[in-house]
Design an enzyme around this catalytic site. Structure first.
Site, short mmCIF file in Angstrom:
data_model
loop_
_atom_site.label_atom_id
_atom_site.label_comp_id
_atom_site.label_asym_id
_atom_site.label_seq_id
_atom_site.Cartn_x
_atom_site.Cartn_y
_atom_site.Cartn_z
N GLU A 258 2.46 2.19 15.39
CA GLU A 258 3.87 1.88 15.25
C GLU A 258 4.75 2.73 16.15
O GLU A 258 4.72 3.97 16.08
CB GLU A 258 4.34 2.05 13.79
CG GLU A 258 5.86 1.89 13.66
CD GLU A 258 6.40 1.85 12.24
OE1 GLU A 258 5.61 2.07 11.30
OE2 GLU A 258 7.61 1.58 12.08
N LYS B 214 -1.38 -4.51 14.18
CA LYS B 214 -0.14 -4.48 13.41
C LYS B 214 0.86 -3.65 14.20
O LYS B 214 1.01 -2.44 13.96
CB LYS B 214 -0.38 -3.89 12.01
CG LYS B 214 0.90 -3.81 11.16
CD LYS B 214 0.59 -3.57 9.68
CE LYS B 214 1.88 -3.25 8.91
NZ LYS B 214 1.70 -3.32 7.45
N ASP C 120 0.80 -1.22 0.00
CA ASP C 120 0.00 0.00 0.00
C ASP C 120 0.84 1.27 0.00
O ASP C 120 0.41 2.30 0.51
CB ASP C 120 -0.92 -0.01 1.23
CG ASP C 120 -0.14 -0.09 2.53
OD1 ASP C 120 -0.58 0.52 3.53
OD2 ASP C 120 0.92 -0.75 2.55
N LYS D 50 -6.45 -0.62 6.73
CA LYS D 50 -5.29 -0.41 7.57
C LYS D 50 -5.13 1.08 7.84
O LYS D 50 -5.44 1.92 6.98
CB LYS D 50 -4.04 -0.95 6.88
CG LYS D 50 -2.82 -0.96 7.79
CD LYS D 50 -1.55 -0.75 7.04
CE LYS D 50 -1.32 0.72 6.81
NZ LYS D 50 0.03 0.98 6.26
N SER E 101 2.95 -8.75 8.34
CA SER E 101 2.33 -7.84 7.37
C SER E 101 3.48 -6.98 6.88
O SER E 101 3.72 -5.88 7.39
CB SER E 101 1.24 -6.99 8.02
OG SER E 101 0.79 -6.02 7.10
N GLU F 99 -2.75 -0.13 13.64
CA GLU F 99 -1.29 -0.08 13.60
C GLU F 99 -0.72 1.08 14.41
O GLU F 99 -0.58 2.20 13.91
CB GLU F 99 -0.80 0.04 12.14
CG GLU F 99 0.72 0.05 12.01
CD GLU F 99 1.22 0.14 10.57
OE1 GLU F 99 0.40 0.02 9.64
OE2 GLU F 99 2.44 0.33 10.38
N TYR G 77 6.24 7.90 5.47
CA TYR G 77 5.41 7.21 4.45
C TYR G 77 5.13 8.18 3.33
O TYR G 77 4.21 8.74 3.04
CB TYR G 77 4.09 6.69 5.03
CG TYR G 77 4.11 5.18 5.14
CD1 TYR G 77 3.05 4.49 5.69
CD2 TYR G 77 5.20 4.44 4.71
CE1 TYR G 77 3.07 3.12 5.80
CE2 TYR G 77 5.23 3.08 4.82
CZ TYR G 77 4.16 2.42 5.37
OH TYR G 77 4.18 1.04 5.50
N ARG H 54 4.13 2.18 -11.75
CA ARG H 54 3.53 1.66 -10.51
C ARG H 54 2.55 0.54 -10.84
O ARG H 54 2.50 -0.50 -10.16
CB ARG H 54 2.85 2.78 -9.72
CG ARG H 54 3.81 3.81 -9.14
CD ARG H 54 3.13 4.68 -8.09
NE ARG H 54 1.97 5.41 -8.62
CZ ARG H 54 2.04 6.54 -9.29
NH1 ARG H 54 3.22 7.10 -9.55
NH2 ARG H 54 0.94 7.14 -9.72
#
Lengths: 475, 324
Positions: free
Chosen positions: A300, A340, A144, A257, A412, A298, A475, A166
């Site tokens: 993180e 996650k 993703d 997610k 994942s 998630e 990200y 892509r």
């Protein structure tokens, strides 16, 4: 769907929505469904209450008063538009979900134990998906990457970041032999990918589902800074999330997610950041479930920093405690969620190095202290780990006996499943098979690791053992 | 104890209380096969048998671990609708240190929450969870395992589902507070209510339903790191409490990574008291052994319903608004 307002002015009087009877307690208005004659029974439609803040003896005539009213249902708000006799109300929620009437604020604060569990069919749907994703020996391919992140990956292999490139890359992934579904149960997609097609016109979603793999969608809209904090953030994306989820579900996705980011520093993560990120994750999870999507949660904790393993464990435990308290506060159905998290590892700049068994123990103990048994499984993120590191750690976690582990512990992985794929492909059509072979190999290695059966070093990837750490990964 | 003795026509004197506890702790060694720990009241810790042997020694000789109740009862929360918190934190550390010296290895602290139209309130859940976490933290500092007891009372006419939601919410507050106070979960135990409908609920539920609601609630809130859960019996009769425990251990509705056993007061002693009546020690001890064995089997999902008939029969042991 247009709804007609049927005014009910006096407290104690009764009204109906789709067969569900409600009592007005404060001069509230009950919205009546236009198709009311064909009600299906209790679970078919939600109850909506419109709080017009009237006095108990007021006579209601919405059009005449030109009053703007707000309606509430779980997680949604809307405005009434006056237009003569019929008043249009935006379609609030899909048929699936169960809605509890919003009671005025002063009473709500005391009645914190009033809520509804999702209805049985929704529970079953969410459980089915979550259990399928965490089937033994299977895990998730996180494909993703946003446009900009994908740009970084492509520039690493000297490929231009165009739509077409892509698409070609994702096509490589999704035209891999069906056998990959023995190792991969789900794939997380970026929005653009959901609607892309292969060269022969087959939608990617179909390619994925034909292999028996479940499609998921990243729904957050990136991090934003928290004012006053020391470089901390929350994640945005809640606006119109319900409609987006409903659409993604229609378009073939079964899970979603959302990534929150916390950083270990001298004074971080702060109370503000843990509270806020946990809350936004819980809101996201709640909205997903309303729309039949399993939310992957998630939170993180970044590996950036010099902190040791002990500090990483403490931070992870505290963050997860906030997360599960927030999920409980928002009545999220835990059996239909996945976590996650990061593995518990020392900071990237920590002078001391820790063995996989130590990482595994810290990780498993942290989870056993915070994650309820009702959660079907954990799908670890790989963070900055190399492909081999990520497989070895996952394997060590599954072999670890230092704490009880009532949930599945699987992967994942994004970078840690694709680094070699990208290198082997290099953007060239003739290397597609080579790239797919890399994917198959590493997926198999991680499948074995998820069963505690991986032989360390037995999977040699094209990318070698290079650490994949990107400082302050946004990200 | 006065109430228990009054029920069997025995006067509430220190000596009678001592005699009764002596009955319990001079039971046959077989008791140690089913009972791993006994929670004592302060006075009992320092009492002796007729022949001068300290109770705490008798208990240890049976292979049983002595524990001590350390809370000092409930106090009202201002502004709430009849809700309470529990006091007892003052000098708790010194008291724990002393109890540890005197032979206790675990402690118990009971908080009480009530299901009503507007309760339990946020205030009550937050406060009781916090005081339980402070107690737990202080115990651990002194080498004592804290049993954490957030009892949701059975009083009321609420149904099973409401009981489940309240229990889930209360337990979520509890474990967040334990985390906030850095309590070492692997060294704690939980003593929760089973999830049961209110005493006055018109719907009756099967043990299977109660077990399912209980297991789901726990699986959603109690981390795997907690070694075990020892249920309180509340107002259940002896047989009810055993059957429910057995059904819980047989239940497959959710994952159960902790052991699921009993911490019963009334539900282990009703028949004992009735058989003793202040006179017949052997009969009382026989009842205790029977019930303990039944609950031992239930804790492994191996109890046969009705196979142990107690002198107290199936009489409900419900006490309205149970204070202690």
């Amino acid at each position: 769907m247009w709804s007609r307002i049927t005014p009910v002015t006096r407290p104690g009087s009764r009204g109906y929505v789709g067969g569900v009877e409600g009592i007005n307690t404060r001069g509230q208005v009950v919205v009546k469904d236009k198709e009311e004659g064909g009600c299906d029974g209790l679970n078919s439609l939600p109850s909506l209450y419109i709080d017009l803040c009237l006095g108990s003896n007021d006579t209601l005539n919405v059009a005449a008063h030109n009053t703007l009213a707000r309606w509430y249902c779980r997680g949604e708000e809307g405005r009434l538009k006056e237009s003569g006799d019929d008043i249009a109300v935006r379609e609030p929620v899909p048929a699936h979900s169960v809605v509890s009437p919003q009671i005025n604020n002063t009473r709500a604060a005391t009645m914190t134990t009033y809520f509804s569990y999702p209805d049985e069919s929704l529970q079953q749907e969410l459980r089915r998906i979550a259990n399928a994703i965490t089937a033994p020996g299977k895990g998730i391919l996180a494909a993703d990457e946003s446009v900009s992140t994908m740009g970084k990956r492509l520039s690493d292999i000297n490929v231009e970041n165009t739509d077409e490139n892509r698409r070609k890359y994702r096509q490589l992934l999704f035209t891999t032999d069906k056998a990959v579904s023995e190792y991969i149960s789900g794939v997380i997609l970026f929005h653009e990918t959901v609607y892309q097609k292969a060269d022969d016109g087959t939608p990617f979603i179909n390619l994925i589902k034909e292999k028996g793999i479940i499609a998921g969608i990243k729904v957050d809209k990136g991090v934003v800074p928290l004012m006053g904090s020391e470089g901390e953030s929350t994640t945005q994306g809640l606006d119109d999330l319900s409609q987006r989820c409903a659409q993604y579900k229609k378009d073939g996705c079964d899970f979603a997610k959302w990534r929150c980011v916390l950083k270990i520093g001298k004074n971080t993560p702060s109370y503000e950041s843990m509270l806020e990120n946990a809350n936004v994750l819980a809101r996201y999870a709640s909205i997903c479930q309303m729309n039949g999507l399993v939310p992957i949660v998630e939170p993180e904790v970044l590996p950036d920093g010099e902190h040791d393993l002990d500090r990483a464990q403490k931070v992870t435990e505290t963050v997860l405690a906030f997360v599960y308290k927030a999920l409980n506060d928002h009545h999220v159905f835990l059996e239909g969620t996945l976590l996650k998290p990061n593995m518990v590892t020392a900071g990237q700049s920590c002078s001391k190095k820790f063995k996989p068994e130590e990482v595994a123990k810290a990780t498993v103990v942290a989870l056993s202290r915070t994650m309820p048994a009702a959660v079907p499984g954990v799908t670890f993120l790989s963070g900055g780990q190399s492909e081999e590191e990520a497989s070895v750690h996952l394997d060590a976690i599954n072999k670890c006996t230092e704490a009880k582990k009532p949930w599945a512990l699987t992967f994942s992985y994004g970078r840690a499943l694709q680094a070699s794929v990208l290198r082997a492909w290099g953007g060239k059509d003739e290397n597609v098979k080579g790239g797919q072979a890399e994917l198959m190999n590493r997926a198999k290695a991680n499948s074995e690791a998820a069963l505690g059966k991986y032989k360390w070093g037995s999977c040699q990837g094209y990318a070698g053992d290079k650490g994949l750490f990107i400082k302050d990964h946004a990200y | 104890m006065g109430k228990r003795l009054a029920d069997i026509g025995v006067e509430n004197t220190e000596d009678n209380r001592r005699k009764y506890r002596q009955l319990l702790f001079t039971t046959n060694k077989e008791l140690g096969n089913y009972i791993s720990g006994v929670i004592l009241f302060h006075e009992t810790l320092y009492q002796k048998s007729d022949d001068g042997r300290p109770f705490v020694n008798l208990i240890k000789q049976l292979g049983i671990i002595p524990g001590i109740k350390v809370d000092k009862g409930v106090v009202p929360l201002m502004g709430s609708e009849g809700e309470s918190t529990t006091q007892g934190l003052d000098d708790l550390s010194q008291r724990c240190a002393q109890y540890k010296k005197d032979g206790c290895d675990f402690a118990k602290w009971r908080c009480v929450l009530k299901v009503g139209k507007n309760t339990p309130s946020y205030q009550s859940m937050l406060e009781n969870a916090n005081v339980l976490a402070r107690y737990a933290s202080i115990c651990q500092m002194n080498g004592i395992v804290p049993i954490v007891e957030p009892e949701v009372l059975m009083d009321g006419n609420h149904d099973l589902e409401r009981a489940q939601k309240v229990t889930e919410t209360v337990l979520a507050f509890t474990y967040k507070a334990l985390n906030d106070h850095h309590v070492f979960l692997e060294g704690t135990l939980l003593k929760p209510n089973m999830v049961l409908a209110g005493q006055e609920c018109p719907t009756k539920y099967t043990p299977h339903q109660a077990a399912q609601a209980t297991v789901l609630a726990l699986s959603r809130t109690v981390p795997a790191a907690v070694p075990g859960i020892c249920f309180l019996s509340g107002g259940q009769s002896e047989e009810e409490a055993t059957i429910h425990l057995d059904a819980i251990n047989k239940c497959t509705a959710g994952r159960k990574p902790w052991s699921l056993t009993f911490s019963y007061g009334r539900a282990l002693q009703a028949s004992t008291l009735k058989a003793w009546k202040g006179k017949d020690v052997k009969a009382g001890q026989a009842e205790l052994l029977k019930r303990a064995k039944a609950n031992g089997a239930a804790s492994m999902g191996k109890y046969v319903a009705g196979s142990v008939a107690g002198t107290a029969g199936d009489a409900g042991l419900f006490v309205k608004n149970h204070q202690y």
